[in-house]
Design a protein around this motif. Structure first.
Motif, PDB file in Angstrom:
ATOM      1  N   GLN A  54     122.116  60.161  80.946  1.00 16.11           N
ATOM      2  CA  GLN A  54     123.077  59.620  79.986  1.00 16.11           C
ATOM      3  C   GLN A  54     122.986  58.105  79.893  1.00 16.11           C
ATOM      4  N   ASP A  55     123.243  57.616  78.705  1.00 15.73           N
ATOM      5  CA  ASP A  55     123.411  56.189  78.469  1.00 15.73           C
ATOM      6  C   ASP A  55     124.831  55.836  78.899  1.00 15.73           C
ATOM      7  N   VAL A  56     125.004  54.859  79.771  1.00 15.07           N
ATOM      8  CA  VAL A  56     126.341  54.530  80.273  1.00 15.07           C
ATOM      9  C   VAL A  56     127.262  54.000  79.174  1.00 15.07           C
ATOM     10  N   LEU A  57     126.684  53.466  78.114  1.00 13.37           N
ATOM     11  CA  LEU A  57     127.497  52.941  77.021  1.00 13.37           C
ATOM     12  C   LEU A  57     127.794  53.990  75.964  1.00 13.37           C
ATOM     13  N   ASP A  58     127.038  55.067  75.945  1.00 14.19           N
ATOM     14  CA  ASP A  58     127.227  56.132  74.957  1.00 14.19           C
ATOM     15  C   ASP A  58     126.886  57.462  75.626  1.00 14.19           C
ATOM     16  N   ALA A  62     121.452  60.850  75.250  1.00 12.64           N
ATOM     17  CA  ALA A  62     120.555  60.874  76.413  1.00 12.64           C
ATOM     18  C   ALA A  62     119.599  59.697  76.299  1.00 12.64           C
ATOM     19  N   LYS A  63     119.724  58.777  77.229  1.00 12.17           N
ATOM     20  CA  LYS A  63     118.889  57.585  77.202  1.00 12.17           C
ATOM     21  C   LYS A  63     117.435  57.915  77.530  1.00 12.17           C
ATOM     22  N   GLU A  64     117.262  58.891  78.389  1.00 14.50           N
ATOM     23  CA  GLU A  64     115.919  59.276  78.823  1.00 14.50           C
ATOM     24  C   GLU A  64     115.919  60.754  79.180  1.00 14.50           C
ATOM     25  N   ILE A  65     114.809  61.416  78.970  1.00 16.54           N
ATOM     26  CA  ILE A  65     114.610  62.800  79.396  1.00 16.54           C
ATOM     27  C   ILE A  65     113.512  62.791  80.458  1.00 16.54           C
ATOM     28  N   VAL A  66     113.808  63.379  81.605  1.00 19.79           N
ATOM     29  CA  VAL A  66     112.805  63.467  82.660  1.00 19.79           C
ATOM     30  C   VAL A  66     112.519  64.934  82.949  1.00 19.79           C
ATOM     31  N   GLN A  67     111.315  65.212  83.363  1.00 19.70           N
ATOM     32  CA  GLN A  67     110.931  66.577  83.743  1.00 19.70           C
ATOM     33  C   GLN A  67     110.858  66.656  85.255  1.00 19.70           C
ATOM     34  N   VAL A  68     111.477  67.699  85.806  1.00 20.23           N
ATOM     35  CA  VAL A  68     111.444  67.900  87.253  1.00 20.23           C
ATOM     36  C   VAL A  68     110.937  69.296  87.545  1.00 20.23           C
ATOM     37  N   LYS A  69     110.266  69.430  88.665  1.00 18.69           N
ATOM     38  CA  LYS A  69     109.787  70.735  89.103  1.00 18.69           C
ATOM     39  C   LYS A  69     109.891  70.805  90.615  1.00 18.69           C
ATOM     40  N   GLN A  70     109.879  72.001  91.116  1.00 16.74           N
ATOM     41  CA  GLN A  70     109.918  72.219  92.558  1.00 16.74           C
ATOM     42  C   GLN A  70     108.582  71.803  93.143  1.00 16.74           C
TER      43      GLN A  70
END
Length: 72
Positions: A54-58, A62-70
């Motif tokens: 999240q963008d702290v001002l809005d 979504a300020k950024e999308i990151v991909q995570v995996k195990q």
């Protein structure tokens, strides 16, 4: 100086929750423990999870999308 054991407790809690997921044949999920996120997937060939930062001002944006995996 003080030792903060919160991170250790969250790691232990995540490990215990993953055991419950495995015992109940849950194939994938995200565990969010107060900002610490654990990505769980049985099939390592599955696509990674997309997580929006999240963008702290809005907070609607979504300020950024990151991909995570195990990893293991």
């Amino acid at each position: 100086m003080a030792i903060d054991l919160g991170g250790i407790a969250k790691g232990y809690a995540a490990d215990e929750l993953v055991k419950i997921l495995r015992e109940n044949n849950i194939k994938s999920g995200l565990i969010n423990l107060g900002g610490n996120i654990y990505a769980y997937k049985k099939d390592k060939n599955d696509k990674p999870f997309n997580i929006g930062i999240q963008d702290v001002l809005d907070v609607e944006y979504a300020k950024e999308i990151v991909q995570v995996k195990q990893d293991n």
